[in-house]
Scaffold this motif. Structure first.
Motif, mmCIF file in Angstrom:
data_model
loop_
_atom_site.group_PDB
_atom_site.id
_atom_site.type_symbol
_atom_site.label_atom_id
_atom_site.label_comp_id
_atom_site.label_asym_id
_atom_site.label_seq_id
_atom_site.Cartn_x
_atom_site.Cartn_y
_atom_site.Cartn_z
ATOM 1 N N VAL A 170 2.241 -47.707 34.742
ATOM 2 C CA VAL A 170 1.143 -48.123 33.829
ATOM 3 C C VAL A 170 1.547 -48.257 32.339
ATOM 4 O O VAL A 170 1.399 -49.288 31.898
ATOM 5 C CB VAL A 170 -0.113 -47.160 33.817
ATOM 6 C CG1 VAL A 170 -0.968 -47.426 32.799
ATOM 7 C CG2 VAL A 170 -0.595 -47.084 35.356
ATOM 8 N N SER A 171 2.252 -47.283 31.992
ATOM 9 C CA SER A 171 3.098 -47.414 30.510
ATOM 10 C C SER A 171 3.782 -48.412 30.462
ATOM 11 O O SER A 171 4.001 -49.313 29.371
ATOM 12 C CB SER A 171 3.794 -45.946 30.283
ATOM 13 O OG SER A 171 2.857 -44.967 30.315
ATOM 14 N N GLU A 172 4.740 -48.627 31.327
ATOM 15 C CA GLU A 172 5.522 -50.058 31.466
ATOM 16 C C GLU A 172 4.821 -51.478 31.356
ATOM 17 O O GLU A 172 5.249 -52.216 30.574
ATOM 18 C CB GLU A 172 6.657 -49.906 32.433
ATOM 19 C CG GLU A 172 7.706 -48.778 32.430
ATOM 20 C CD GLU A 172 8.495 -48.409 33.769
ATOM 21 O OE1 GLU A 172 8.223 -49.275 34.788
ATOM 22 O OE2 GLU A 172 9.377 -47.715 33.469
ATOM 23 N N GLU A 181 1.817 -51.627 30.304
ATOM 24 C CA GLU A 181 0.938 -51.914 29.032
ATOM 25 C C GLU A 181 2.022 -52.315 28.107
ATOM 26 O O GLU A 181 1.856 -53.204 27.224
ATOM 27 C CB GLU A 181 0.525 -50.560 28.725
ATOM 28 C CG GLU A 181 -0.880 -50.145 29.416
ATOM 29 C CD GLU A 181 -1.395 -48.765 29.012
ATOM 30 O OE1 GLU A 181 -2.633 -48.501 29.180
ATOM 31 O OE2 GLU A 181 -0.516 -47.894 28.493
ATOM 32 N N ALA A 182 3.420 -51.594 28.120
ATOM 33 C CA ALA A 182 4.300 -52.165 27.092
ATOM 34 C C ALA A 182 4.595 -53.818 27.370
ATOM 35 O O ALA A 182 4.708 -54.463 26.279
ATOM 36 C CB ALA A 182 5.516 -51.361 26.877
ATOM 37 N N VAL A 183 4.787 -54.217 28.629
ATOM 38 C CA VAL A 183 4.984 -55.575 28.708
ATOM 39 C C VAL A 183 3.822 -56.514 28.253
ATOM 40 O O VAL A 183 4.181 -57.685 27.500
ATOM 41 C CB VAL A 183 5.445 -55.895 30.360
ATOM 42 C CG1 VAL A 183 5.413 -57.339 30.477
ATOM 43 C CG2 VAL A 183 6.520 -55.054 30.677
ATOM 44 N N ALA A 184 2.684 -56.019 28.439
ATOM 45 C CA ALA A 184 1.440 -56.968 28.240
ATOM 46 C C ALA A 184 1.383 -56.799 26.681
ATOM 47 O O ALA A 184 1.003 -58.003 26.275
ATOM 48 C CB ALA A 184 0.222 -56.424 28.698
ATOM 49 N N ARG A 185 1.506 -55.717 25.945
ATOM 50 C CA ARG A 185 1.557 -55.744 24.648
ATOM 51 C C ARG A 185 2.397 -56.633 23.646
ATOM 52 O O ARG A 185 2.178 -57.275 23.000
ATOM 53 C CB ARG A 185 1.502 -54.285 23.851
ATOM 54 C CG ARG A 185 0.462 -53.700 24.161
ATOM 55 C CD ARG A 185 0.640 -52.154 23.621
ATOM 56 N NE ARG A 185 -0.291 -51.111 24.168
ATOM 57 C CZ ARG A 185 -1.670 -51.002 23.724
ATOM 58 N NH1 ARG A 185 -1.809 -51.873 22.953
ATOM 59 N NH2 ARG A 185 -2.344 -50.078 24.340
ATOM 60 N N ARG A 186 3.740 -56.576 24.375
ATOM 61 C CA ARG A 186 4.867 -57.787 23.895
ATOM 62 C C ARG A 186 4.344 -59.152 24.247
ATOM 63 O O ARG A 186 4.458 -60.043 23.278
ATOM 64 C CB ARG A 186 5.977 -57.423 24.590
ATOM 65 C CG ARG A 186 6.640 -56.321 23.985
ATOM 66 C CD ARG A 186 8.005 -56.151 24.483
ATOM 67 N NE ARG A 186 8.254 -56.140 25.803
ATOM 68 C CZ ARG A 186 8.398 -54.996 26.479
ATOM 69 N NH1 ARG A 186 8.127 -53.954 25.921
ATOM 70 N NH2 ARG A 186 8.569 -55.213 27.810
ATOM 71 N N PRO A 237 -3.461 -52.920 42.212
ATOM 72 C CA PRO A 237 -4.359 -53.353 41.447
ATOM 73 C C PRO A 237 -4.929 -52.078 40.415
ATOM 74 O O PRO A 237 -5.563 -52.669 39.583
ATOM 75 C CB PRO A 237 -5.729 -53.228 42.565
ATOM 76 C CG PRO A 237 -5.151 -52.522 43.842
ATOM 77 C CD PRO A 237 -3.578 -52.874 43.787
ATOM 78 N N GLU A 238 -4.371 -51.123 40.711
ATOM 79 C CA GLU A 238 -4.802 -50.110 39.656
ATOM 80 C C GLU A 238 -4.227 -50.294 38.220
ATOM 81 O O GLU A 238 -4.798 -50.212 37.315
ATOM 82 C CB GLU A 238 -4.322 -48.622 40.170
ATOM 83 C CG GLU A 238 -5.078 -48.116 41.278
ATOM 84 C CD GLU A 238 -4.721 -48.491 42.629
ATOM 85 O OE1 GLU A 238 -3.364 -49.248 42.669
ATOM 86 O OE2 GLU A 238 -5.241 -48.430 43.798
ATOM 87 N N VAL A 239 -2.792 -50.558 38.385
ATOM 88 C CA VAL A 239 -2.176 -50.902 37.183
ATOM 89 C C VAL A 239 -2.661 -52.248 36.447
ATOM 90 O O VAL A 239 -2.983 -52.215 35.461
ATOM 91 C CB VAL A 239 -0.553 -51.020 37.659
ATOM 92 C CG1 VAL A 239 0.078 -51.440 36.136
ATOM 93 C CG2 VAL A 239 0.028 -49.631 37.788
ATOM 94 N N ALA A 240 -2.884 -53.276 37.226
ATOM 95 C CA ALA A 240 -3.423 -54.472 36.566
ATOM 96 C C ALA A 240 -4.719 -54.343 36.201
ATOM 97 O O ALA A 240 -4.903 -54.844 35.113
ATOM 98 C CB ALA A 240 -3.426 -55.471 38.085
ATOM 99 N N THR A 241 -5.501 -53.549 36.717
ATOM 100 C CA THR A 241 -6.944 -53.098 36.204
ATOM 101 C C THR A 241 -6.693 -52.714 34.730
ATOM 102 O O THR A 241 -7.386 -52.846 34.062
ATOM 103 C CB THR A 241 -7.725 -52.084 37.046
ATOM 104 O OG1 THR A 241 -7.911 -52.903 38.552
ATOM 105 C CG2 THR A 241 -8.922 -51.990 36.420
#
Length: 94
Positions: free
Chosen positions: A34-36, A38-43, A77-81
């Motif tokens: 999840v952390s990884e 989120e970091a990708v999505a924030r970039r 799906p959990e991480v994507a959510t």
């Protein structure tokens, strides 16, 4: 939406995630995956926000939501959510 609202939404989403044994993840224990993500999505979001035109930012944001939508990520799906909800909370900043 504010950063506080975004953080509250992420906390709620993390509470819904289950580890492999079915126990709820604690707020202090964020899964590495999840952390990884989120970091990708924030970039990716920062890249979208740098577009000069509002139209380009809106299109880029929609594309980003599509990429992270849970229905488009049936393998996790959990991480994507969690990531999708984080992005939705950032919608006002586009």
């Amino acid at each position: 939406k504010s950063l506080k609202e975004s953080d509250d939404l992420l906390r709620k989403a993390r509470l819904l995630l289950k580890d492999s044994e079915g126990r709820s993840e604690g707020l202090c224990e964020k899964p590495k995956e999840v952390s990884e993500a989120e970091a990708v999505a924030r970039r990716q979001l920062q890249h979208v926000k740098q577009n000069p035109s509002r139209e380009a930012r809106e299109k880029g944001f929609k594309d980003l939501l599509r990429v992270w939508h849970p229905d488009k990520n049936p393998e996790n799906p959990e991480v994507a959510t969690v990531v999708f909800q984080m992005l939705q909370a950032e919608r006002g900043g586009i």
